[in-house]
Write a protein that holds these residues in place. Structure first.
Motif, PDB file in Angstrom:
ATOM      1  N   THR A 193      -0.658   3.723   3.107  1.00 48.72           N
ATOM      2  CA  THR A 193       0.426   4.692   2.952  1.00 48.72           C
ATOM      3  C   THR A 193       0.145   5.678   1.827  1.00 48.72           C
ATOM      4  N   ASN A 194       0.794   6.831   1.945  1.00 44.58           N
ATOM      5  CA  ASN A 194       0.697   7.853   0.920  1.00 44.58           C
ATOM      6  C   ASN A 194       2.009   8.619   0.915  1.00 44.58           C
ATOM      7  N   TYR A 195       2.426   9.069  -0.271  1.00 49.22           N
ATOM      8  CA  TYR A 195       3.728   9.708  -0.411  1.00 49.22           C
ATOM      9  C   TYR A 195       3.626  10.983  -1.228  1.00 49.22           C
ATOM     10  N   ALA A 196       4.526  11.901  -0.932  1.00 45.51           N
ATOM     11  CA  ALA A 196       4.702  13.050  -1.798  1.00 45.51           C
ATOM     12  C   ALA A 196       5.266  12.566  -3.132  1.00 45.51           C
ATOM     13  N   ASP A 197       4.888  13.219  -4.198  1.00 45.74           N
ATOM     14  CA  ASP A 197       5.361  12.812  -5.527  1.00 45.74           C
ATOM     15  C   ASP A 197       6.892  12.822  -5.601  1.00 45.74           C
ATOM     16  N   SER A 198       7.506  13.736  -4.885  1.00 41.88           N
ATOM     17  CA  SER A 198       8.961  13.887  -4.956  1.00 41.88           C
ATOM     18  C   SER A 198       9.724  12.704  -4.377  1.00 41.88           C
ATOM     19  N   VAL A 199       9.051  11.876  -3.572  1.00 42.33           N
ATOM     20  CA  VAL A 199       9.750  10.757  -2.933  1.00 42.33           C
ATOM     21  C   VAL A 199       9.183   9.399  -3.334  1.00 42.33           C
ATOM     22  N   LYS A 200       8.117   9.388  -4.109  1.00 42.70           N
ATOM     23  CA  LYS A 200       7.512   8.109  -4.514  1.00 42.70           C
ATOM     24  C   LYS A 200       8.521   7.233  -5.225  1.00 42.70           C
ATOM     25  N   GLY A 201       8.549   5.975  -4.834  1.00 43.37           N
ATOM     26  CA  GLY A 201       9.476   5.028  -5.442  1.00 43.37           C
ATOM     27  C   GLY A 201      10.856   5.032  -4.820  1.00 43.37           C
ATOM     28  N   ARG A 202      11.137   6.018  -3.977  1.00 39.64           N
ATOM     29  CA  ARG A 202      12.454   6.100  -3.324  1.00 39.64           C
ATOM     30  C   ARG A 202      12.350   5.928  -1.809  1.00 39.64           C
ATOM     31  N   PHE A 203      11.259   6.394  -1.230  1.00 38.78           N
ATOM     32  CA  PHE A 203      11.073   6.326   0.221  1.00 38.78           C
ATOM     33  C   PHE A 203       9.971   5.334   0.557  1.00 38.78           C
ATOM     34  N   THR A 204      10.113   4.680   1.703  1.00 41.91           N
ATOM     35  CA  THR A 204       9.086   3.760   2.194  1.00 41.91           C
ATOM     36  C   THR A 204       8.822   4.037   3.665  1.00 41.91           C
ATOM     37  N   ILE A 205       7.567   4.292   3.992  1.00 40.61           N
ATOM     38  CA  ILE A 205       7.183   4.493   5.386  1.00 40.61           C
ATOM     39  C   ILE A 205       6.607   3.184   5.916  1.00 40.61           C
ATOM     40  N   SER A 206       6.907   2.886   7.167  1.00 36.41           N
ATOM     41  CA  SER A 206       6.384   1.671   7.788  1.00 36.41           C
ATOM     42  C   SER A 206       6.229   1.934   9.283  1.00 36.41           C
ATOM     43  N   ARG A 207       5.599   0.974   9.956  1.00 41.27           N
ATOM     44  CA  ARG A 207       5.403   1.107  11.390  1.00 41.27           C
ATOM     45  C   ARG A 207       5.450  -0.262  12.046  1.00 41.27           C
ATOM     46  N   ASP A 208       5.876  -0.255  13.296  1.00 44.16           N
ATOM     47  CA  ASP A 208       5.888  -1.453  14.121  1.00 44.16           C
ATOM     48  C   ASP A 208       5.157  -1.093  15.408  1.00 44.16           C
TER      49      ASP A 208
END
Length: 115
Positions: A57-72
């Motif tokens: 996973t990789n995140y924009a700095d603006s959402v790091k620590g607040r958003f989580t991406i996942s997949r099934d």
């Protein structure tokens, strides 16, 4: 026919949470990298988060620590768990699936953060 269908958007108060879903059809889902982008009114579409076919996973700095991406992969679904939402997170959120030259987008789901 390839289709990416986002859902889960809505109106939430600042500090609240939402979970977006992106259901894919017409592709071999497990081979694709998935990403979320967003576009606020009058602004360019911007990267939010991505998850590779292997789960990195990789995140924009603006959402790091607040958003989580996942997949099934069994459900052909990608998720974006959003918490500690801020008014500046207000945007249309789009799902993107990429595998080499194959690049597909959903129609978007609106997220509005307001008291």
């Amino acid at each position: 026919q390839v289709q990416l269908m986002e859902s889960g958007g809505g109106l939430v108060q600042p500090g609240g949470s939402l979970k977006l879903s992106c259901v894919a059809s017409g592709i071999i889902f497990r081979f694709y990298a998935l990403a979320w982008y967003r576009q606020a009114p009058g602004k360019q579409r911007e990267f939010v988060a991505t998850i590779s076919s292997g789960g990195s996973t990789n995140y924009a700095d603006s959402v790091k620590g607040r958003f989580t991406i996942s997949r099934d992969n069994a459900k052909n679904t990608a998720y974006l768990q959003m918490s500690s939402l801020k008014p500046e997170d207000t945007a249309a959120y789009y799902c993107n699936a990429v595998n080499g030259a194959r690049d597909y987008w959903g129609q978007g789901t609106q997220v509005t953060i307001s008291s």
